[in-house]
Design a protein around this motif. Structure first.
Motif, PDB file in Angstrom:
ATOM      1  N   ILE A  28       0.816  -1.535  -0.109  1.00  0.00           N
ATOM      2  CA  ILE A  28       0.237   0.348   0.353  1.00  0.00           C
ATOM      3  C   ILE A  28       0.519   1.171   0.050  1.00  0.00           C
ATOM      4  CG2 ILE A  28      -1.822   1.076   0.984  1.00  0.00           C
ATOM      5  CD1 ILE A  28      -3.031  -1.217   2.264  1.00  0.00           C
ATOM      6  N   PRO A  29       1.425   1.536   0.750  1.00  0.00           N
ATOM      7  CA  PRO A  29       2.582   2.069   0.933  1.00  0.00           C
ATOM      8  C   PRO A  29       3.343   2.357  -0.526  1.00  0.00           C
ATOM      9  CG  PRO A  29       2.705   1.400   2.673  1.00  0.00           C
ATOM     10  CD  PRO A  29       2.200   0.678   2.403  1.00  0.00           C
ATOM     11  N   LEU A  30       3.298   1.755  -1.064  1.00  0.00           N
ATOM     12  CA  LEU A  30       4.809   1.519  -2.275  1.00  0.00           C
ATOM     13  C   LEU A  30       3.675   2.440  -3.622  1.00  0.00           C
ATOM     14  CD1 LEU A  30       6.882   0.039  -4.614  1.00  0.00           C
ATOM     15  CD2 LEU A  30       5.724  -1.181  -5.378  1.00  0.00           C
ATOM     16  N   PHE A  31       2.282   2.059  -3.369  1.00  0.00           N
ATOM     17  CA  PHE A  31       1.004   1.862  -4.491  1.00  0.00           C
ATOM     18  C   PHE A  31       1.337   3.924  -4.656  1.00  0.00           C
ATOM     19  CE2 PHE A  31      -2.921   3.354  -5.079  1.00  0.00           C
ATOM     20  CZ  PHE A  31      -3.181   2.657  -6.718  1.00  0.00           C
ATOM     21  N   LEU A  32       0.855   3.966  -2.879  1.00  0.00           N
ATOM     22  CA  LEU A  32       0.294   5.501  -2.812  1.00  0.00           C
ATOM     23  C   LEU A  32       2.048   6.287  -2.867  1.00  0.00           C
ATOM     24  CD1 LEU A  32      -1.293   5.213   0.675  1.00  0.00           C
ATOM     25  CD2 LEU A  32      -2.283   5.527  -1.927  1.00  0.00           C
ATOM     26  N   GLY A  33       3.478   5.623  -2.471  1.00  0.00           N
ATOM     27  CA  GLY A  33       3.875   6.427  -2.982  1.00  0.00           C
ATOM     28  C   GLY A  33       4.767   6.199  -4.593  1.00  0.00           C
ATOM     29  N   ILE A  34       4.618   5.865  -5.514  1.00  0.00           N
ATOM     30  CA  ILE A  34       4.509   6.050  -6.284  1.00  0.00           C
ATOM     31  C   ILE A  34       3.502   7.034  -7.244  1.00  0.00           C
ATOM     32  CG2 ILE A  34       4.094   4.127  -9.348  1.00  0.00           C
ATOM     33  CD1 ILE A  34       5.135   2.407  -7.459  1.00  0.00           C
ATOM     34  N   LYS A  63      13.258  13.319   4.018  1.00  0.00           N
ATOM     35  CA  LYS A  63      14.148  12.718   3.591  1.00  0.00           C
ATOM     36  C   LYS A  63      14.833  12.113   5.205  1.00  0.00           C
ATOM     37  CE  LYS A  63      16.919  12.893   0.134  1.00  0.00           C
ATOM     38  NZ  LYS A  63      17.551  13.171  -1.424  1.00  0.00           N
ATOM     39  N   GLY A  64      15.878  13.070   5.240  1.00  0.00           N
ATOM     40  CA  GLY A  64      16.346  12.679   6.679  1.00  0.00           C
ATOM     41  C   GLY A  64      16.453  12.320   7.862  1.00  0.00           C
ATOM     42  N   ILE A 115      10.795   8.942  -0.188  1.00  0.00           N
ATOM     43  CA  ILE A 115      12.168   7.929  -1.581  1.00  0.00           C
ATOM     44  C   ILE A 115      11.505   7.681  -2.758  1.00  0.00           C
ATOM     45  CG2 ILE A 115      12.856   7.259   0.615  1.00  0.00           C
ATOM     46  CD1 ILE A 115      11.265   4.628   0.243  1.00  0.00           C
ATOM     47  N   ILE A 116      10.507   7.725  -2.700  1.00  0.00           N
ATOM     48  CA  ILE A 116      10.381   7.253  -4.578  1.00  0.00           C
ATOM     49  C   ILE A 116       9.757   8.039  -5.513  1.00  0.00           C
ATOM     50  CG2 ILE A 116       7.868   6.850  -5.421  1.00  0.00           C
ATOM     51  CD1 ILE A 116       6.854   4.460  -3.533  1.00  0.00           C
ATOM     52  N   SER A 117       9.628   9.708  -4.639  1.00  0.00           N
ATOM     53  CA  SER A 117       9.642  10.923  -5.956  1.00  0.00           C
ATOM     54  C   SER A 117      10.948  11.263  -6.017  1.00  0.00           C
ATOM     55  CB  SER A 117       8.631  12.131  -4.351  1.00  0.00           C
ATOM     56  OG  SER A 117      10.068  12.653  -3.825  1.00  0.00           O
ATOM     57  N   ASN A 164      13.971  -1.703  -5.606  1.00  0.00           N
ATOM     58  CA  ASN A 164      14.700  -1.970  -4.070  1.00  0.00           C
ATOM     59  C   ASN A 164      14.331  -1.348  -2.854  1.00  0.00           C
ATOM     60  OD1 ASN A 164      17.305  -3.242  -5.168  1.00  0.00           O
ATOM     61  ND2 ASN A 164      18.254  -1.348  -6.617  1.00  0.00           N
ATOM     62  N   ASN A 165      14.041  -0.269  -3.736  1.00  0.00           N
ATOM     63  CA  ASN A 165      12.225   0.744  -2.771  1.00  0.00           C
ATOM     64  C   ASN A 165      11.711  -0.681  -2.395  1.00  0.00           C
ATOM     65  OD1 ASN A 165      12.047   3.376  -4.426  1.00  0.00           O
ATOM     66  ND2 ASN A 165      13.825   2.837  -3.278  1.00  0.00           N
ATOM     67  N   LEU A 166      10.746  -1.292  -2.637  1.00  0.00           N
ATOM     68  CA  LEU A 166       9.710  -1.922  -2.029  1.00  0.00           C
ATOM     69  C   LEU A 166      10.536  -3.507  -0.847  1.00  0.00           C
ATOM     70  CD1 LEU A 166       7.281  -2.668  -2.196  1.00  0.00           C
ATOM     71  CD2 LEU A 166       7.449  -4.497  -3.897  1.00  0.00           C
ATOM     72  N   ILE A 167      11.557  -3.090  -1.510  1.00  0.00           N
ATOM     73  CA  ILE A 167      12.621  -4.466  -0.871  1.00  0.00           C
ATOM     74  C   ILE A 167      12.885  -3.622   0.216  1.00  0.00           C
ATOM     75  CG2 ILE A 167      14.389  -5.584  -0.626  1.00  0.00           C
ATOM     76  CD1 ILE A 167      14.786  -6.260  -3.608  1.00  0.00           C
ATOM     77  N   GLY A 168      13.313  -1.979   0.235  1.00  0.00           N
ATOM     78  CA  GLY A 168      13.182  -1.854   1.537  1.00  0.00           C
ATOM     79  C   GLY A 168      12.359  -1.608   2.569  1.00  0.00           C
ATOM     80  N   LEU A 169      10.709  -1.447   2.130  1.00  0.00           N
ATOM     81  CA  LEU A 169      10.259  -1.045   2.337  1.00  0.00           C
ATOM     82  C   LEU A 169       9.097  -2.599   3.221  1.00  0.00           C
ATOM     83  CD1 LEU A 169       7.524   0.952   0.140  1.00  0.00           C
ATOM     84  CD2 LEU A 169       8.754   1.849   1.671  1.00  0.00           C
TER      85      LEU A 169
END
Length: 244
Positions: A28-34, A63-64, A115-117, A164-169
């Motif tokens: 869900i965060p990946l979808f919203l992030g995209i 980001k920090g 991070i996805i932005s 890689n973002n998804l794996i990190g999430l």
């Protein structure tokens, strides 16, 4: 205490029941992030008034901030008003039965958007200025060029990083055990709290995360190869049209 593989199996069978919670905390965060991350990246790439300067300041700051701080901040921001209302109206059970999974999704979604932005902005910048000029030369508007030309070319660049973002999430979602959300990590530890076999529980959770991440990497590799083949077909089609 001697290591016992049987307890690994016990923790593993318990933890797999919480895989849907871990997937919800990452997909869900990946979808919203995209969606929202791409919107922010487009605004920064095309320097949209008011939005781009604000994003230039907000994104590096956000980001920090570590993911665990997002989790704690959202936990207090959401629960504090409800706690005050519960005390005022004597709602004793509203806090007790509220599902904190949604708080974890909100916190991780904010982190994912940030991070996805950056991922999408880098992908958009990988497309040369000549592509924009070619679109404008045939009468396309900025948004038509973005939708028809720029995004299809930037997507193959973004897919490996999105994987890689998804794996990190997926791995980062394990911090939700700090607010007592039952995910794979917390599910594995439920048995360890009875028999004190924490090493076995951690190893069982590691096997599950490893398997999910391997499957994720394979799926994104298939998606990347598919987009590359699709882009090659489009390029060949355009080349034939130019020859004819």
């Amino acid at each position: 205490m001697i290591f016992d593989f049987q307890y690994v199996v016990t923790s593993f069978t318990t933890a797999i029941h919480y895989i849907p919670a871990t997937l919800a905390l990452s997909l869900i965060p990946l979808f919203l992030g995209i969606i929202f991350g791409t919107m922010i990246a487009v605004c920064r790439r095309f320097r949209i008034k008011f939005v781009a300067p604000l994003a230039d300041i907000a994104i590096p700051v956000m980001k920090g901030i570590p993911l665990v701080l997002y989790l704690f901040i959202m936990n207090f921001l959401i629960f504090k008003p409800f706690d005050m209302l519960a005390q005022y109206y004597a709602w004793a059970d509203i806090i007790r039965y509220m599902d904190k999974l949604y708080i974890g999704i909100i916190a991780i979604s904010i982190y994912a958007i940030v991070i996805i932005s950056e991922t999408m902005r880098s992908a958009l910048m990988s497309v040369g200025k000549g592509q924009y000029e070619a679109c404008y030369s045939v009468g396309l508007t900025r948004w038509q060029a973005l939708w028809r030309v720029i995004l299809p070319q930037s997507l193959p660049v973004a897919i490996p990083v999105l994987g890689n973002n998804l794996i990190g999430l997926i791995k980062g979602s394990s911090v939700v055990y700090l607010i007592t959300v039952l995910d794979v990590m917390n599910g594995a530890l439920t048995t360890a709290q009875i028999n004190y076999r924490f090493l076995e529980a951690y190893i069982a959770a590691a096997f599950i995360y490893w398997g999910i991440c391997l499957l994720t990497e394979w799926l994104f590799t298939v998606w990347e190869n598919h987009t590359k083949k699709y882009q090659m077909r489009i390029d060949k089609h355009n080349l034939r049209k130019e020859v004819l």
